[in-house]
Design a protein around this motif. Sequence first.
Motif, short mmCIF file in Angstrom:
data_model
loop_
_atom_site.label_atom_id
_atom_site.label_comp_id
_atom_site.label_asym_id
_atom_site.label_seq_id
_atom_site.Cartn_x
_atom_site.Cartn_y
_atom_site.Cartn_z
N ASN A 262 -1.41 8.53 3.25
CA ASN A 262 -0.79 8.38 1.95
C ASN A 262 -0.50 6.88 1.98
O ASN A 262 -0.76 6.45 0.77
N ALA A 263 -0.20 6.27 3.09
CA ALA A 263 0.23 4.85 2.78
C ALA A 263 -0.99 4.26 2.58
O ALA A 263 -0.77 3.23 1.95
N ILE A 264 -2.19 4.42 3.17
CA ILE A 264 -3.20 3.71 2.79
C ILE A 264 -3.81 3.99 1.66
O ILE A 264 -4.22 2.99 0.72
N SER A 265 -3.95 5.32 1.22
CA SER A 265 -4.43 5.63 -0.22
C SER A 265 -3.65 5.16 -1.31
O SER A 265 -4.32 4.71 -2.21
N HIS A 266 -2.27 5.21 -1.39
CA HIS A 266 -1.54 4.80 -2.34
C HIS A 266 -0.77 3.39 -2.34
O HIS A 266 0.05 3.00 -3.16
N GLY A 267 -1.16 2.59 -1.09
CA GLY A 267 -0.53 1.40 -0.93
C GLY A 267 -1.69 0.48 -0.62
O GLY A 267 -2.19 -0.53 -1.58
N ILE A 268 -2.20 0.40 0.78
CA ILE A 268 -2.94 -0.55 1.31
C ILE A 268 -4.41 -0.68 0.42
O ILE A 268 -4.77 -1.75 0.11
N GLN A 269 -4.81 0.53 0.01
CA GLN A 269 -6.02 0.54 -0.73
C GLN A 269 -5.99 -0.03 -2.02
O GLN A 269 -6.94 -0.46 -2.59
N GLN A 270 -4.66 -0.14 -2.73
CA GLN A 270 -4.73 -0.52 -4.24
C GLN A 270 -4.35 -1.91 -4.07
O GLN A 270 -4.33 -2.32 -5.30
N LEU A 271 -4.21 -2.50 -3.05
CA LEU A 271 -3.87 -3.95 -3.08
C LEU A 271 -4.97 -4.81 -2.40
O LEU A 271 -5.74 -4.39 -1.43
N PRO A 272 -5.62 -5.77 -3.28
CA PRO A 272 -6.74 -6.61 -2.87
C PRO A 272 -6.61 -7.19 -1.35
O PRO A 272 -7.55 -7.48 -1.02
N GLU A 273 -5.22 -7.75 -1.29
CA GLU A 273 -5.04 -8.42 0.04
C GLU A 273 -4.66 -7.46 1.02
O GLU A 273 -4.62 -8.02 2.23
N GLY A 274 -4.60 -6.27 0.86
CA GLY A 274 -4.18 -5.45 1.99
C GLY A 274 -2.71 -5.22 2.17
O GLY A 274 -1.94 -5.78 1.32
N GLY A 275 -2.41 -4.90 3.14
CA GLY A 275 -1.06 -4.97 3.70
C GLY A 275 -0.61 -4.49 4.99
O GLY A 275 -1.56 -3.96 5.86
#
Length: 351
Positions: A262-275
Amino acid sequence: MSPLDNHPTHRDFFLPDLCNAQALLLLVVLAELLALLVSALQRGLLPFDWNFFSLASLFCLLVFLSTAALLCPLRHWFATLPLIAASSLIYGSVLLLVGGYTLGGQWLLGLGTVQGPRFDHNTLLLNLVVAALVAGIGLRYLYLSWQLRLRQQSEISARVEALQSRIRPHFLFNSLNTIASLIDEDSRKAERAVEDLAALFRANLQDGAAISHWRQERELCERYLRIEAARLGGRLRISWACDELDDNTPVLSLSLQPLVENAISHGIQQLPEGGEIQISARQRNGRCQIGVRNPLPEGADRHQGNHLACDNLRHRLQALYGDEGKLKLQQNGGHFEVTLEFPVSRAGESD
Protein backbone atom coordinates in the motif's frame (compact mmCIF):
# COMPACT_ATOMS: atom_id res chain seq x y z
CA MET A 1 -20.78 -37.80 13.80
CA SER A 2 -22.07 -36.53 17.11
CA PRO A 3 -19.73 -34.44 19.28
CA LEU A 4 -20.14 -37.09 21.95
CA ASP A 5 -18.32 -39.54 19.71
CA ASN A 6 -15.19 -37.43 19.55
CA HIS A 7 -12.14 -38.09 21.68
CA PRO A 8 -11.06 -34.80 23.27
CA THR A 9 -7.41 -33.95 23.63
CA HIS A 10 -5.63 -32.73 26.76
CA ARG A 11 -5.22 -29.29 25.18
CA ASP A 12 -8.92 -28.99 24.34
CA PHE A 13 -11.26 -30.57 26.88
CA PHE A 14 -14.56 -29.39 28.30
CA LEU A 15 -13.33 -29.70 31.91
CA PRO A 16 -11.33 -26.53 32.70
CA ASP A 17 -8.03 -26.48 34.56
CA LEU A 18 -9.02 -26.47 38.25
CA CYS A 19 -5.46 -26.01 39.51
CA ASN A 20 -5.16 -22.26 38.99
CA ALA A 21 -6.02 -19.65 41.62
CA GLN A 22 -8.86 -18.12 39.61
CA ALA A 23 -10.70 -21.45 39.32
CA LEU A 24 -10.23 -22.18 43.04
CA LEU A 25 -11.57 -18.76 43.99
CA LEU A 26 -14.64 -19.35 41.81
CA LEU A 27 -15.21 -22.74 43.46
CA VAL A 28 -15.03 -21.18 46.94
CA VAL A 29 -17.57 -18.52 45.97
CA LEU A 30 -19.92 -21.12 44.46
CA ALA A 31 -19.58 -23.31 47.56
CA GLU A 32 -20.52 -20.42 49.87
CA LEU A 33 -23.49 -19.47 47.69
CA LEU A 34 -24.72 -23.06 47.70
CA ALA A 35 -24.31 -23.26 51.49
CA LEU A 36 -26.29 -20.02 51.87
CA LEU A 37 -29.07 -21.36 49.63
CA VAL A 38 -29.28 -24.66 51.52
CA SER A 39 -29.35 -22.86 54.87
CA ALA A 40 -32.13 -20.55 53.71
CA LEU A 41 -34.21 -23.45 52.42
CA GLN A 42 -33.65 -25.66 55.48
CA ARG A 43 -33.79 -23.16 58.36
CA GLY A 44 -35.14 -19.94 56.85
CA LEU A 45 -33.56 -16.50 56.77
CA LEU A 46 -35.06 -14.97 59.92
CA PRO A 47 -33.64 -15.74 62.35
CA PHE A 48 -30.60 -16.91 60.47
CA ASP A 49 -29.09 -20.15 61.81
CA TRP A 50 -25.36 -19.46 61.77
CA ASN A 51 -24.47 -22.86 63.22
CA PHE A 52 -26.25 -24.69 60.42
CA PHE A 53 -24.73 -22.33 57.84
CA SER A 54 -21.23 -23.01 59.24
CA LEU A 55 -21.68 -26.76 58.91
CA ALA A 56 -23.19 -26.43 55.43
CA SER A 57 -20.38 -24.08 54.39
CA LEU A 58 -17.72 -26.49 55.68
CA PHE A 59 -19.38 -29.39 53.90
CA CYS A 60 -19.68 -27.54 50.56
CA LEU A 61 -16.10 -26.29 50.72
CA LEU A 62 -14.81 -29.79 51.42
CA VAL A 63 -16.75 -31.24 48.49
CA PHE A 64 -15.84 -28.49 46.00
CA LEU A 65 -12.14 -28.30 46.90
CA SER A 66 -11.76 -32.07 47.14
CA THR A 67 -13.37 -32.38 43.70
CA ALA A 68 -10.84 -29.89 42.33
CA ALA A 69 -7.96 -31.73 44.03
CA LEU A 70 -9.15 -35.04 42.54
CA LEU A 71 -9.97 -33.88 39.01
CA CYS A 72 -7.04 -31.52 38.48
CA PRO A 73 -4.26 -34.17 38.22
CA LEU A 74 -6.59 -36.55 36.35
CA ARG A 75 -7.71 -34.02 33.73
CA HIS A 76 -5.18 -35.13 31.11
CA TRP A 77 -6.17 -38.76 31.64
CA PHE A 78 -9.88 -37.96 31.37
CA ALA A 79 -9.16 -36.13 28.10
CA THR A 80 -7.83 -39.34 26.52
CA LEU A 81 -11.13 -41.15 27.18
CA PRO A 82 -14.31 -41.00 25.07
CA LEU A 83 -16.39 -38.02 26.12
CA ILE A 84 -19.25 -40.08 27.58
CA ALA A 85 -16.87 -42.22 29.66
CA ALA A 86 -14.96 -39.15 30.92
CA SER A 87 -18.20 -37.33 31.83
CA SER A 88 -19.56 -40.39 33.64
CA LEU A 89 -16.39 -40.81 35.67
CA ILE A 90 -16.32 -37.14 36.65
CA TYR A 91 -20.01 -37.22 37.57
CA GLY A 92 -19.58 -40.41 39.59
CA SER A 93 -16.53 -39.00 41.39
CA VAL A 94 -18.53 -36.02 42.61
CA LEU A 95 -21.33 -38.23 43.92
CA LEU A 96 -18.85 -40.54 45.68
CA LEU A 97 -17.22 -37.58 47.40
CA VAL A 98 -20.58 -36.22 48.53
CA GLY A 99 -21.66 -39.61 49.83
CA GLY A 100 -18.37 -40.18 51.61
CA TYR A 101 -18.33 -36.75 53.28
CA THR A 102 -21.97 -37.12 54.31
CA LEU A 103 -21.37 -40.47 56.02
CA GLY A 104 -18.08 -39.28 57.52
CA GLY A 105 -19.72 -36.11 58.87
CA GLN A 106 -22.57 -38.04 60.45
CA TRP A 107 -20.11 -40.41 62.09
CA LEU A 108 -18.01 -37.55 63.51
CA LEU A 109 -21.06 -35.64 64.81
CA GLY A 110 -22.32 -38.80 66.51
CA LEU A 111 -19.09 -39.42 68.43
CA GLY A 112 -19.96 -36.92 71.15
CA THR A 113 -23.46 -38.18 71.74
CA VAL A 114 -24.83 -40.84 74.07
CA GLN A 115 -26.29 -42.85 71.19
CA GLY A 116 -22.96 -42.87 69.35
CA PRO A 117 -22.48 -42.59 65.58
CA ARG A 118 -25.76 -42.84 63.68
CA PHE A 119 -26.38 -42.61 59.96
CA ASP A 120 -29.35 -40.65 58.60
CA HIS A 121 -30.26 -42.18 55.26
CA ASN A 122 -32.70 -39.38 54.44
CA THR A 123 -29.91 -36.79 54.76
CA LEU A 124 -27.62 -38.95 52.64
CA LEU A 125 -30.28 -39.28 49.94
CA LEU A 126 -31.04 -35.54 50.01
CA ASN A 127 -27.33 -34.62 49.71
CA LEU A 128 -26.90 -37.02 46.80
CA VAL A 129 -29.93 -35.60 44.99
CA VAL A 130 -28.69 -32.03 45.44
CA ALA A 131 -25.17 -33.06 44.33
CA ALA A 132 -26.58 -34.88 41.29
CA LEU A 133 -28.52 -31.79 40.23
CA VAL A 134 -25.68 -29.32 40.84
CA ALA A 135 -23.03 -31.54 39.21
CA GLY A 136 -25.30 -32.30 36.27
CA ILE A 137 -26.05 -28.64 35.63
CA GLY A 138 -22.38 -27.72 36.07
CA LEU A 139 -21.10 -30.39 33.67
CA ARG A 140 -23.77 -29.51 31.12
CA TYR A 141 -22.78 -25.84 31.30
CA LEU A 142 -19.09 -26.68 30.85
CA TYR A 143 -19.86 -28.93 27.89
CA LEU A 144 -22.01 -26.31 26.12
CA SER A 145 -19.36 -23.64 26.77
CA TRP A 146 -16.73 -25.97 25.28
CA GLN A 147 -18.87 -26.61 22.19
CA LEU A 148 -19.43 -22.87 21.75
CA ARG A 149 -15.70 -22.22 22.05
CA LEU A 150 -14.93 -24.88 19.42
CA ARG A 151 -17.54 -23.41 17.09
CA GLN A 152 -16.12 -19.92 17.53
CA GLN A 153 -12.58 -21.16 16.83
CA SER A 154 -13.81 -22.91 13.69
CA GLU A 155 -15.56 -19.75 12.51
CA ILE A 156 -12.46 -17.66 13.19
CA SER A 157 -10.28 -20.07 11.20
CA ALA A 158 -12.72 -19.96 8.29
CA ARG A 159 -12.80 -16.15 8.39
CA VAL A 160 -9.02 -15.87 8.46
CA GLU A 161 -8.61 -18.29 5.53
CA ALA A 162 -11.22 -16.37 3.52
CA LEU A 163 -9.50 -13.04 4.20
CA GLN A 164 -6.08 -14.44 3.32
CA SER A 165 -7.45 -15.87 0.08
CA ARG A 166 -8.54 -12.35 -0.87
CA ILE A 167 -5.07 -10.94 -0.14
CA ARG A 168 -3.06 -13.45 -2.20
CA PRO A 169 -4.69 -12.81 -5.63
CA HIS A 170 -4.37 -9.08 -4.97
CA PHE A 171 -0.66 -9.45 -4.32
CA LEU A 172 -0.20 -11.79 -7.31
CA PHE A 173 -1.89 -9.33 -9.67
CA ASN A 174 0.42 -6.46 -8.68
CA SER A 175 3.56 -8.61 -8.75
CA LEU A 176 2.81 -9.97 -12.22
CA ASN A 177 2.29 -6.42 -13.48
CA THR A 178 5.71 -5.53 -12.08
CA ILE A 179 7.35 -8.50 -13.78
CA ALA A 180 5.58 -7.75 -17.06
CA SER A 181 6.96 -4.20 -17.03
CA LEU A 182 10.51 -5.56 -16.59
CA ILE A 183 10.50 -8.11 -19.42
CA ASP A 184 11.32 -5.63 -22.18
CA GLU A 185 13.58 -3.45 -20.03
CA ASP A 186 15.82 -6.04 -18.39
CA SER A 187 15.16 -9.73 -18.92
CA ARG A 188 17.67 -10.74 -16.22
CA LYS A 189 15.89 -8.59 -13.62
CA ALA A 190 12.59 -10.03 -14.78
CA GLU A 191 13.97 -13.56 -14.35
CA ARG A 192 15.19 -12.77 -10.84
CA ALA A 193 11.81 -11.23 -10.04
CA VAL A 194 10.07 -14.42 -11.18
CA GLU A 195 12.35 -16.47 -8.94
CA ASP A 196 11.59 -14.18 -5.99
CA LEU A 197 7.87 -14.43 -6.69
CA ALA A 198 8.02 -18.21 -6.92
CA ALA A 199 9.94 -18.47 -3.66
CA LEU A 200 7.57 -16.02 -2.00
CA PHE A 201 4.44 -17.94 -3.02
CA ARG A 202 6.04 -21.26 -2.17
CA ALA A 203 6.54 -19.95 1.39
CA ASN A 204 3.03 -18.51 1.59
CA LEU A 205 1.02 -21.35 0.14
CA GLN A 206 2.62 -24.20 2.07
CA ASP A 207 0.09 -23.69 4.86
CA GLY A 208 -2.68 -21.31 5.80
CA ALA A 209 -1.44 -20.58 9.30
CA ALA A 210 -2.82 -17.40 10.83
CA ILE A 211 0.40 -16.86 12.80
CA SER A 212 4.01 -16.84 11.60
CA HIS A 213 7.27 -15.45 13.00
CA TRP A 214 8.78 -12.04 12.50
CA ARG A 215 11.75 -13.48 10.61
CA GLN A 216 9.40 -15.05 8.07
CA GLU A 217 7.36 -11.87 7.68
CA ARG A 218 10.47 -9.79 7.13
CA GLU A 219 11.91 -12.22 4.56
CA LEU A 220 8.57 -12.26 2.77
CA CYS A 221 8.55 -8.47 2.64
CA GLU A 222 12.18 -8.29 1.46
CA ARG A 223 11.35 -10.58 -1.48
CA TYR A 224 8.47 -8.34 -2.44
CA LEU A 225 10.64 -5.22 -2.12
CA ARG A 226 13.25 -6.73 -4.45
CA ILE A 227 10.55 -7.13 -7.08
CA GLU A 228 9.41 -3.52 -6.64
CA ALA A 229 12.97 -2.20 -6.48
CA ALA A 230 13.65 -3.76 -9.88
CA ARG A 231 10.80 -1.65 -11.27
CA LEU A 232 11.19 1.60 -9.32
CA GLY A 233 14.98 1.67 -9.05
CA GLY A 234 16.36 4.55 -6.98
CA ARG A 235 12.91 6.00 -6.38
CA LEU A 236 12.31 3.34 -3.71
CA ARG A 237 14.29 3.61 -0.49
CA ILE A 238 13.74 1.47 2.59
CA SER A 239 14.63 2.17 6.21
CA TRP A 240 14.39 -0.68 8.73
CA ALA A 241 14.16 -0.08 12.51
CA CYS A 242 13.40 -3.57 13.76
CA ASP A 243 16.29 -4.49 16.05
CA GLU A 244 14.00 -4.41 19.11
CA LEU A 245 11.89 -7.31 17.84
CA ASP A 246 13.25 -10.84 18.13
CA ASP A 247 13.20 -12.95 14.95
CA ASN A 248 11.13 -15.67 16.65
CA THR A 249 8.39 -13.35 17.88
CA PRO A 250 4.97 -14.67 16.74
CA VAL A 251 3.18 -12.14 14.53
CA LEU A 252 0.09 -12.02 12.36
CA SER A 253 0.78 -13.93 9.15
CA LEU A 254 0.95 -11.94 5.91
CA SER A 255 0.71 -8.61 7.72
CA LEU A 256 3.79 -6.57 6.78
CA GLN A 257 3.91 -7.11 3.01
CA PRO A 258 0.38 -5.76 2.30
CA LEU A 259 1.15 -2.59 4.26
CA VAL A 260 4.39 -2.04 2.34
CA GLU A 261 2.53 -2.71 -0.91
CA ASN A 262 0.00 0.00 0.00
CA ALA A 263 2.83 2.38 0.88
CA ILE A 264 4.37 1.86 -2.55
CA SER A 265 1.11 1.97 -4.53
CA HIS A 266 -0.36 5.09 -2.90
CA GLY A 267 2.84 6.84 -1.87
CA ILE A 268 6.16 6.13 -3.58
CA GLN A 269 4.67 5.28 -6.95
CA GLN A 270 2.74 8.57 -7.06
CA LEU A 271 5.85 10.68 -6.41
CA PRO A 272 8.15 11.44 -9.38
CA GLU A 273 11.14 11.63 -7.06
CA GLY A 274 10.07 8.60 -5.04
CA GLY A 275 10.66 8.48 -1.33
CA GLU A 276 11.60 6.44 1.71
CA ILE A 277 9.43 3.84 3.42
CA GLN A 278 10.19 3.53 7.13
CA ILE A 279 9.45 0.11 8.63
CA SER A 280 9.56 -0.28 12.41
CA ALA A 281 8.88 -3.21 14.71
CA ARG A 282 9.21 -3.54 18.45
CA GLN A 283 7.79 -5.29 21.51
CA ARG A 284 6.57 -3.32 24.53
CA ASN A 285 4.83 -4.72 27.64
CA GLY A 286 3.83 -7.95 25.95
CA ARG A 287 2.47 -6.23 22.84
CA CYS A 288 3.93 -6.25 19.35
CA GLN A 289 3.91 -3.04 17.31
CA ILE A 290 4.63 -3.01 13.57
CA GLY A 291 4.57 0.30 11.72
CA VAL A 292 4.96 1.39 8.09
CA ARG A 293 5.42 5.09 7.25
CA ASN A 294 5.56 6.54 3.73
CA PRO A 295 5.45 9.96 2.05
CA LEU A 296 2.31 11.07 0.22
CA PRO A 297 1.87 13.24 -2.83
CA GLU A 298 0.70 16.78 -2.09
CA GLY A 299 -3.02 17.02 -1.44
CA ALA A 300 -3.48 13.24 -1.19
CA ASP A 301 -6.35 11.89 0.89
CA ARG A 302 -5.62 8.92 3.10
CA HIS A 303 -8.92 7.32 2.00
CA GLN A 304 -7.90 7.60 -1.63
CA GLY A 305 -6.89 4.51 -3.52
CA ASN A 306 -7.15 0.83 -2.74
CA HIS A 307 -7.32 0.07 1.00
CA LEU A 308 -8.21 -3.60 0.67
CA ALA A 309 -5.08 -4.62 2.59
CA CYS A 310 -5.93 -2.38 5.57
CA ASP A 311 -9.54 -3.57 5.64
CA ASN A 312 -8.48 -7.22 5.54
CA LEU A 313 -5.87 -6.74 8.25
CA ARG A 314 -8.39 -4.99 10.48
CA HIS A 315 -10.85 -7.88 10.07
CA ARG A 316 -8.15 -10.48 10.71
CA LEU A 317 -6.99 -8.66 13.85
CA GLN A 318 -10.57 -8.56 15.11
CA ALA A 319 -11.08 -12.27 14.34
CA LEU A 320 -7.89 -13.42 16.09
CA TYR A 321 -7.46 -10.93 18.95
CA GLY A 322 -10.83 -9.22 19.41
CA ASP A 323 -10.52 -5.76 20.94
CA GLU A 324 -6.86 -6.39 21.82
CA GLY A 325 -5.82 -6.17 18.15
CA LYS A 326 -5.63 -2.65 16.72
CA LEU A 327 -4.89 -1.11 13.32
CA LYS A 328 -4.16 2.62 13.50
CA LEU A 329 -4.12 4.88 10.42
CA GLN A 330 -2.61 8.32 10.79
CA GLN A 331 -1.69 11.11 8.38
CA ASN A 332 0.84 13.68 9.60
CA GLY A 333 1.65 16.39 7.14
CA GLY A 334 2.99 14.75 4.02
CA HIS A 335 3.33 11.27 5.51
CA PHE A 336 0.94 8.41 6.08
CA GLU A 337 1.55 5.86 8.85
CA VAL A 338 -0.07 2.51 9.58
CA THR A 339 0.54 0.73 12.90
CA LEU A 340 -0.40 -2.84 13.78
CA GLU A 341 -0.61 -3.68 17.49
CA PHE A 342 -1.54 -6.99 19.10
CA PRO A 343 -0.63 -9.09 22.18
CA VAL A 344 2.39 -11.35 21.67
CA SER A 345 1.13 -13.99 24.11
CA ARG A 346 -2.17 -14.36 22.27
CA ALA A 347 -0.30 -14.60 18.99
CA GLY A 348 1.74 -17.47 20.38
CA GLU A 349 -1.37 -19.29 21.57
CA SER A 350 -3.02 -19.00 18.18
CA ASP A 351 -0.11 -20.64 16.47
